[in-house]
Structures are given as C-alpha cells and as structure tokens.
Design a protein around this motif. Structure first.
Motif, PDB file in Angstrom:
ATOM      1  N   PHE A   1     -14.319   6.649   8.170  1.00 35.54           N
ATOM      2  CA  PHE A   1     -13.369   5.710   7.566  1.00 35.54           C
ATOM      3  C   PHE A   1     -12.386   6.469   6.685  1.00 35.54           C
ATOM      4  O   PHE A   1     -12.785   7.382   5.958  1.00 35.54           O
ATOM      5  CB  PHE A   1     -14.110   4.665   6.726  1.00 35.54           C
ATOM      6  N   LEU A   2     -11.125   6.072   6.733  1.00 35.25           N
ATOM      7  CA  LEU A   2     -10.090   6.764   5.959  1.00 35.25           C
ATOM      8  C   LEU A   2      -9.177   5.751   5.278  1.00 35.25           C
ATOM      9  O   LEU A   2      -8.641   4.852   5.924  1.00 35.25           O
ATOM     10  CB  LEU A   2      -9.276   7.680   6.866  1.00 35.25           C
ATOM     11  N   ILE A   3      -8.985   5.926   3.969  1.00 39.02           N
ATOM     12  CA  ILE A   3      -8.005   5.160   3.193  1.00 39.02           C
ATOM     13  C   ILE A   3      -6.954   6.141   2.703  1.00 39.02           C
ATOM     14  O   ILE A   3      -7.275   7.080   1.964  1.00 39.02           O
ATOM     15  CB  ILE A   3      -8.655   4.474   1.978  1.00 39.02           C
ATOM     16  N   PRO A   4      -5.671   5.986   3.095  1.00 42.79           N
ATOM     17  CA  PRO A   4      -4.622   6.857   2.560  1.00 42.79           C
ATOM     18  C   PRO A   4      -4.404   6.584   1.073  1.00 42.79           C
ATOM     19  O   PRO A   4      -4.391   5.423   0.643  1.00 42.79           O
ATOM     20  CB  PRO A   4      -3.377   6.476   3.374  1.00 42.79           C
ATOM     21  N   LEU A   5      -4.259   7.655   0.288  1.00 38.53           N
ATOM     22  CA  LEU A   5      -4.099   7.534  -1.166  1.00 38.53           C
ATOM     23  C   LEU A   5      -2.980   8.439  -1.656  1.00 38.53           C
ATOM     24  O   LEU A   5      -2.644   9.433  -1.010  1.00 38.53           O
ATOM     25  CB  LEU A   5      -5.383   7.963  -1.879  1.00 38.53           C
ATOM     26  N   ALA A   6      -2.463   8.122  -2.824  1.00 41.43           N
ATOM     27  CA  ALA A   6      -1.523   9.029  -3.478  1.00 41.43           C
ATOM     28  C   ALA A   6      -2.258  10.295  -3.888  1.00 41.43           C
ATOM     29  O   ALA A   6      -3.387  10.232  -4.395  1.00 41.43           O
ATOM     30  CB  ALA A   6      -0.920   8.368  -4.706  1.00 41.43           C
ATOM     31  N   PRO A   7      -1.655  11.474  -3.677  1.00 44.83           N
ATOM     32  CA  PRO A   7      -2.278  12.699  -4.185  1.00 44.83           C
ATOM     33  C   PRO A   7      -2.226  12.718  -5.710  1.00 44.83           C
ATOM     34  O   PRO A   7      -1.353  12.103  -6.323  1.00 44.83           O
ATOM     35  CB  PRO A   7      -1.415  13.809  -3.582  1.00 44.83           C
TER      36      PRO A   7
ATOM     37  N   HIS B   1       0.842  -1.207   0.000  1.00 42.59           N
ATOM     38  CA  HIS B   1       0.000   0.000   0.000  1.00 42.59           C
ATOM     39  C   HIS B   1       0.876   1.256   0.000  1.00 42.59           C
ATOM     40  O   HIS B   1       0.607   2.212  -0.734  1.00 42.59           O
ATOM     41  CB  HIS B   1      -0.923  -0.015   1.216  1.00 42.59           C
ATOM     42  N   ALA B   2       1.955   1.243   0.794  1.00 38.65           N
ATOM     43  CA  ALA B   2       2.868   2.393   0.825  1.00 38.65           C
ATOM     44  C   ALA B   2       3.476   2.649  -0.550  1.00 38.65           C
ATOM     45  O   ALA B   2       3.616   3.792  -0.988  1.00 38.65           O
ATOM     46  CB  ALA B   2       3.964   2.170   1.857  1.00 38.65           C
ATOM     47  N   SER B   3       3.818   1.575  -1.250  1.00 45.65           N
ATOM     48  CA  SER B   3       4.388   1.701  -2.596  1.00 45.65           C
ATOM     49  C   SER B   3       3.385   2.329  -3.558  1.00 45.65           C
ATOM     50  O   SER B   3       3.752   3.138  -4.421  1.00 45.65           O
ATOM     51  CB  SER B   3       4.823   0.332  -3.109  1.00 45.65           C
ATOM     52  N   ASP B   4       2.105   1.990  -3.384  1.00 48.51           N
ATOM     53  CA  ASP B   4       1.059   2.542  -4.250  1.00 48.51           C
ATOM     54  C   ASP B   4       0.802   4.027  -3.976  1.00 48.51           C
ATOM     55  O   ASP B   4       0.181   4.718  -4.787  1.00 48.51           O
ATOM     56  CB  ASP B   4      -0.247   1.759  -4.063  1.00 48.51           C
ATOM     57  N   ILE B   5       1.268   4.510  -2.831  1.00 44.13           N
ATOM     58  CA  ILE B   5       1.148   5.939  -2.523  1.00 44.13           C
ATOM     59  C   ILE B   5       2.371   6.702  -3.010  1.00 44.13           C
ATOM     60  O   ILE B   5       2.254   7.739  -3.667  1.00 44.13           O
ATOM     61  CB  ILE B   5       0.961   6.163  -1.006  1.00 44.13           C
TER      62      ILE B   5
ATOM     63  N   LYS C   1      -0.903   5.074  -7.508  1.00 43.22           N
ATOM     64  CA  LYS C   1      -2.112   4.502  -8.110  1.00 43.22           C
ATOM     65  C   LYS C   1      -3.066   4.095  -6.988  1.00 43.22           C
ATOM     66  O   LYS C   1      -2.699   4.106  -5.813  1.00 43.22           O
ATOM     67  CB  LYS C   1      -1.755   3.283  -8.962  1.00 43.22           C
ATOM     68  N   TRP C   2      -4.271   3.747  -7.371  1.00 41.63           N
ATOM     69  CA  TRP C   2      -5.217   3.227  -6.380  1.00 41.63           C
ATOM     70  C   TRP C   2      -4.708   1.880  -5.876  1.00 41.63           C
ATOM     71  O   TRP C   2      -4.351   1.013  -6.676  1.00 41.63           O
ATOM     72  CB  TRP C   2      -6.603   3.078  -6.992  1.00 41.63           C
TER      73      TRP C   2
END
Length: 493
Positions: free
Chosen positions: A370-376, A332-336, A341-342
C-alpha cells in the motif's frame, strides 16, 4: 592502463552506468551502503511473502529492451515478463470502479460507455501522446542536459506550445467526466508534480499507460535489479555491499577517491547514483555546486508512506494494481505541493503481486503493498503511520465489500524517516525532483560536476528525471558524457 571508476550506490541508474562503463573497458566498482543491491528497488521477504520495497510498476518496456540490446541481450535472457490484463483498476466509490484494459481499443470503448463522444476524443488524444512519446522517449531523453539547444529539433518546434500549456488543462478541455479526467491525469503523477504544473508535452506518459500497457516481471521488479547485477558482473564490474561512503576526496580540483568505511580508496573518476544533495555533502563545501537554498526552493516529487502486509486470505474485488480515488484528488495534491502537511483524506494505491505471482505469497494468502503519496519533509511518527493505515484499510474494506483487518498476519511500514536513513534521501523524497517546466532537461542538476573535475552524477535528481526507465537512461547518459569528456593524464616515464 584501465581507467578506475568508482560508483556510489547500486540502484537502476548506478547499475546501468556500471554496465556501460565496464563495456568500454574501464575498471568499475560499485559501492552500496546497504546489505543488498538495488538502492530504492530492494526486496523484503518475510514468512513466505515477498515484497518489492520500491517501484512496482513496469512501464515503457521498450526502454528496458533498448538497455539490454546495447549489450546484445534481451530482458527475456534474465527475466520473464507478463502483460497485466487488466492493467489496473480505479475505485471511486462502493460499486463504482473503472477497469483499464490491456489494450487501447477496449479502453476507448470503456471511455465511450461513460461519456458519449469521449472514445473518439481519446483516440485523437492518444495519437498526439504517441507522437510525443516517439519524440521524447526515443530521442530527447537520451540527451545529456548540457544545453537548451538539445530541445530544439524540427519535431519539437512544431509542439512548442505544448511546453507552455499543462496536461490538466488539456484533459479538462476535452473530457468532462471527473472519473475519466482523474484516470488521464494519473500517469503524469509518476513525473512527480501536479498535472496542472506538468507541461502538455508530457502526455507521452498516457501513451506509456494506454498504448504500451502495464507489465510485471515474474518475481517482481527486483528481478530487473538482479538481471542488471548479473549483467554488470558478466562485464567485469565489482560490487561491494555494506560499503558506506563517508567522503569524496578532491586533489587539485579533481575527484581523487572515496572514503569507504574509514578506508580511502583512489579512483580516476567518481560517479554517484546516490541522492544528489547527499552526495554533495560528501564534498568540502567549496566544491559543492548547489547551495542549500537551491535545493530548498526546488519542487520535489512526493515521499510515500508504504505498508507491506501479509494477509491470511485471498483479497477479493481487487486487481494486481488498484488505485483508490474515492476522495478529493485536488485536495490531496494541495497537501503535497501547496501547503505541505499530512492529508486529511489521502488517495492511495495498492498492489497485490500474488494475483500474478503465486510464489510471492504462501498458498491461499495474499501479498499487499500500500502506498500513500506524501509531502517530503513532513513529520513521521509510528502513531501517524498507524492512524493512516487504519484509514486506508477501512476504506479498502468498504470499497471492496469484505473484511480483511482480522486476516492481517503482519505489516511493515516505510516512510519519510526511512527514506532518509536508508537512502540519504533529501527530505525523505521517494522519487527525486519533479519534472516541471523549469526543472526539465538542461534546467536540472547537471550530470557533470561544475566544480570538481572527474565527478559525475546519475539518477532521479538529474537528467532525465524520476522513474525507473529514466534512471536506466540516466546511467547511459552519464557513461556517454564520461566517454566524451574524460581524458586520462599521460603516464610519466
């Protein structure tokens, strides 16, 4: 004559700056583009449910105490604090979770029960983390980032190696259990970068977590905003909402005013607590200190996909703060950060403030955030939001052993597009610029404009960095800088 200061935005840093500047006898006015104060820390009320739209964690209570004490006040003069017990809970699988107590002694026992020998290691780790906290939060972060020499003190020279190591490596050297590693890496995520990109010195966040505990202001984090608004008005600050800033005017190289809803209003000093990148777009290009290329190459803290959900039942087997780490943390960290990407399988966080605040939901019902961290900067569509809500709510049901989907009364969402629309946030980031080694202190965008006199900045993209306590500190730093540098012109007779 009083110095006229206009402040753009009304988040934590702007309100803090307003209070300090008004205390010095200045004529201070805050302009907020939205209908209520608070910036990213606004509130949603719907059908008897109350949600904090933005921050939900109250860490570092000493920073809040220090802020209010500067005005001979205490937080308790304005709001009531509850120490959460337990602090939070972390889910890894069905019937596999770790509960973090509200005190270090019990947390040490928990660690030892999971990995033999880890309790003693945690005690030593926390002793160093507390030492770093005393250096960083009680001293270094109250320096304005004007010079690298600010970081050189007798204490920091003894810890120089910690600025070049990283927190992930340190933790993994001492702790082998994957779950314990993830719990220890969790606090630095508030700084906006991967643990492997965060200097070892930032272990002070672990002391903020295990050492000082997790608190909750009664009626939510918005209580703190309301307290600061009240304090500001007590000090004589004027606050205008629905006041969209369209331009910062400059005359002879000096900020001379702002254009608000089409009307030009003069000022001696402009302070912006709005998004730094956006604020510079309010200037003619020749007055911008940082180029688009500069912003584009910086490491930004994540954006977020947030859901505000009203449940027609009490949710079982969760705490006020619950973390769901039942998927690959590193993926997940790599996707941010690495290949934005999602995420295929996102970690997520859930807050149920009605576990503590009974008045945040009608009787027998539950408020869920609820919170999902995402790439800006990634694509944001209603279909994607719905897809990811289904993912996390299905996992919530599985991990906590209950059915909740049929009990959803309503849900609202907030994501990249909303951060841009509501807060003019660069690429829709949620937390500002990450605190990596090369984006720390004097290496962050400056509090004082390098090209326009009497123009200043405060907030998460400048010093000291992301988070609510740093934002309070940022407001103090910019006010101190104005006091130090601003010299009013002598009035002509």
């Amino acid at each position: 004559m009083k110095t006229t200061i206009h402040i753009i935005g009304s988040g934590f840093s702007s309100l803090a700056a307003a209070c300090y500047l008004a205390k010095e006898g200045n004529d201070v006015t805050v302009f907020e583009k939205n209908g209520t104060v608070g910036g990213r820390a606004r509130q949603l009320k719907k059908d008897g449910f109350t949600f904090d739209i933005g921050p939900t964690w109250y860490w570092m209570p000493d920073v809040f105490e220090r802020f209010f004490s500067d005005f001979n006040k205490k937080p308790s003069d304005y709001y009531q604090l509850v120490k959460l017990s337990p602090a939070y809970q972390v889910y890894f699988d069905v019937n596999d979770f770790i509960t973090i107590a509200d005190n270090l002694d019990e947390i040490i026992i928990t660690f030892e029960s999971i990995e033999k020998g880890s309790g003693q290691k945690l005690a030593a780790f926390m002793k160093e983390a507390q030492s770093n906290y005393n250096i960083a939060i009680k001293d270094l972060v109250y320096r304005p980032g004007e010079s690298p020499l600010e970081l050189i003190t007798p204490e920091t020279t003894l810890k120089i190696g910690q600025f070049f190591g990283n927190i992930s490596r340190d933790i993994r050297k001492q702790f082998k259990n994957k779950r314990l590693v993830q719990i220890l890496e969790f606090p630095v995520l508030f700084l906006g970068a991967k643990p492997s990109d965060t200097p070892s010195f930032y272990s002070f966040m672990n002391f903020a977590d295990f050492g000082l505990g997790t608190w909750h202001p009664k009626n939510g984090m918005y209580s703190v905003i309301m307290a600061m608004e009240t304090l500001a008005k007590e000090l004589g600050v004027k606050i205008h909402t629905n006041a969209n800033i369209e331009k910062i005017t400059v005359e002879n190289g000096k900020a001379s005013g702002i254009v608000v809803n089409g009307q030009e209003i003069d000022a001696d000093i402009i302070v912006s607590g709005a998004d730094y990148h956006h604020t510079e777009t309010l200037l003619d290009e020749k007055y911008r200190a940082y180029s688009e290329a500069y912003w584009n190459k910086k490491t930004f803290a994540p954006s977020s996909l947030l859901f505000y959900v009203g449940f027609d039942k009490k949710i079982n087997n969760v705490e006020h703060h619950s973390l769901f780490f039942d998927v690959d943390f590193d993926a997940h960290a790599s996707d941010i950060y690495d290949t934005p990407k999602w995420p295929e399988n996102p970690l997520f966080y859930a807050s149920f403030p009605s576990k503590t605040d009974t008045n945040s939901a009608p009787e027998g019902k539950e408020t869920g955030i609820f919170l999902i961290p995402l790439a800006p900067g990634i694509e944001d569509t209603p279909e994607l939001r719905e897809h990811y809500f289904e993912k996390i709510i299905t996992r919530l049901e599985k991990l906590t052993g209950q059915s909740v989907k049929s009990k959803i009364l309503f849900k609202e969402s907030f994501c990249v597009n909303d951060f841009i629309k509501e807060y003019n946030s660069y690429k829709g980031n949620a937390y500002g610029m990450a605190n990596t080694l090369l984006q720390t202190a004097f290496l962050r965008p400056k509090l004082k404009s390098k090209k326009v006199k009497n123009l200043y900045f405060t907030g998460q993209l400048t010093v000291p960095g992301p988070g609510v306590p740093p934002s309070l500190i940022s407001g103090k730093l910019v006010s101190d800088l104005i006091k130090k540098h601003y010299k009013p012109e002598k009035q002509k007779l």
